[in-house]
Design an enzyme around this catalytic site. Structure first.
Site, PDB file in Angstrom:
ATOM      1  N   GLU A  60      66.056 -44.566 -96.487  1.00 39.82           N
ATOM      2  CA  GLU A  60      65.927 -45.691 -97.392  1.00 39.82           C
ATOM      3  C   GLU A  60      67.218 -46.500 -97.354  1.00 39.82           C
ATOM      4  OE1 GLU A  60      64.977 -46.724-102.089  1.00 39.82           O
ATOM      5  OE2 GLU A  60      65.101 -44.632-101.426  1.00 39.82           O
ATOM      6  N   ASP A  94      73.674 -51.413 -88.709  1.00 41.74           N
ATOM      7  CA  ASP A  94      73.004 -52.324 -89.632  1.00 41.74           C
ATOM      8  C   ASP A  94      73.553 -53.699 -89.323  1.00 41.74           C
ATOM      9  OD1 ASP A  94      71.028 -52.618 -91.698  1.00 41.74           O
ATOM     10  OD2 ASP A  94      72.640 -53.246 -93.015  1.00 41.74           O
TER      11      ASP A  94
END
Length: 225
Positions: A60, A94
């Protein structure tokens, strides 16, 4: 920043009595994986996707920064029993697009902007529409990439790379993926989707972050003989 050539990399590994095994990159994005393999092709190590390693892990991404999300993803894969048995290094990234006129949007939500299943053609068109009437000097933006590494002993490393540009007025180019067709580089008069892979990798946010990570891994590596 010192960039190590592959010959120097081998020498350093020999001097320090270390060797690399596999690197598992925590992504399911085929375009991103292709780019990563090209950038890391000079390393004496096999680079595997999660699928190739037999790992099915989902994390998550609830971090507030690119750094936090990259570490979350890397740790999730590193905790997998397959990864622990392989004693592999886990890399995760990311990355995203920050548009100054939109207050940094889409930022850390770049992949999830307008929904994960929404095509990038739709996302790109939406961003262009949101910047309708905005003059070119106010269309500044950047791609950001943070790479996180989790070593077999649990140590975490991070590196960051950015590339500055502007948001174009239309999609241009067939190379790259994601927001590349609307990310315009004034100095090159092209979008990143119009660059050849080797051109893009030499200047991209991901290329810069991975180059820094190579240096960190050279210093920190991994498994003693």
């Amino acid at each position: 920043m010192k960039i190590f050539h592959v010959s120097e990399f081998y020498c350093l590994l020999k001097e320090r009595r270390y060797h690399m095994k596999e690197i598992i990159f925590a992504t399911g994005n085929a375009g991103k994986m292709k780019e990563i393999r090209e950038i890391l092709s000079d390393l004496p190590v096999k680079v595997l996707s999660m699928k190739e390693a037999g790992i099915n892990s989902e994390a998550e991404e609830n971090g507030a920064t690119f750094e936090e999300n990259a570490v979350i993803k890397a740790k999730a894969v590193a905790a997998d029993p397959i990864c622990r048995e392989m004693e592999a290094i886990v890399l995760a990234d990311d990355s995203g697009l920050e548009i100054d006129y939109l207050g940094g949007e889409p930022g850390v939500y770049s992949a999830r902007y307008m929904g994960e299943d929404t095509s990038y053609r739709v996302k790109n068109r939406n961003l262009i529409e949101r910047l309708s009437g905005v003059p070119k000097e106010q269309r500044t933006a950047r791609f950001v990439c943070v790479i996180a590494a989790v070593l077999p002993d649990g140590k975490v490393l991070t590196s960051r790379g950015t590339i500055e540009g502007k948001i174009g007025y239309e999609e241009r180019g067939e190379n790259g993926f994601g927001y590349d067709p609307i990310f315009y580089l004034p100095d090159m008069s092209r979008t990143t989707a119009e660059l050849k892979p080797e051109e893009k990798n030499a200047i991209s946010h991901r290329g810069k972050a991975l180059a820094k990570m190579k240096e960190l891994l050279t210093r920190e590596v991994i498994t003693e003989r």
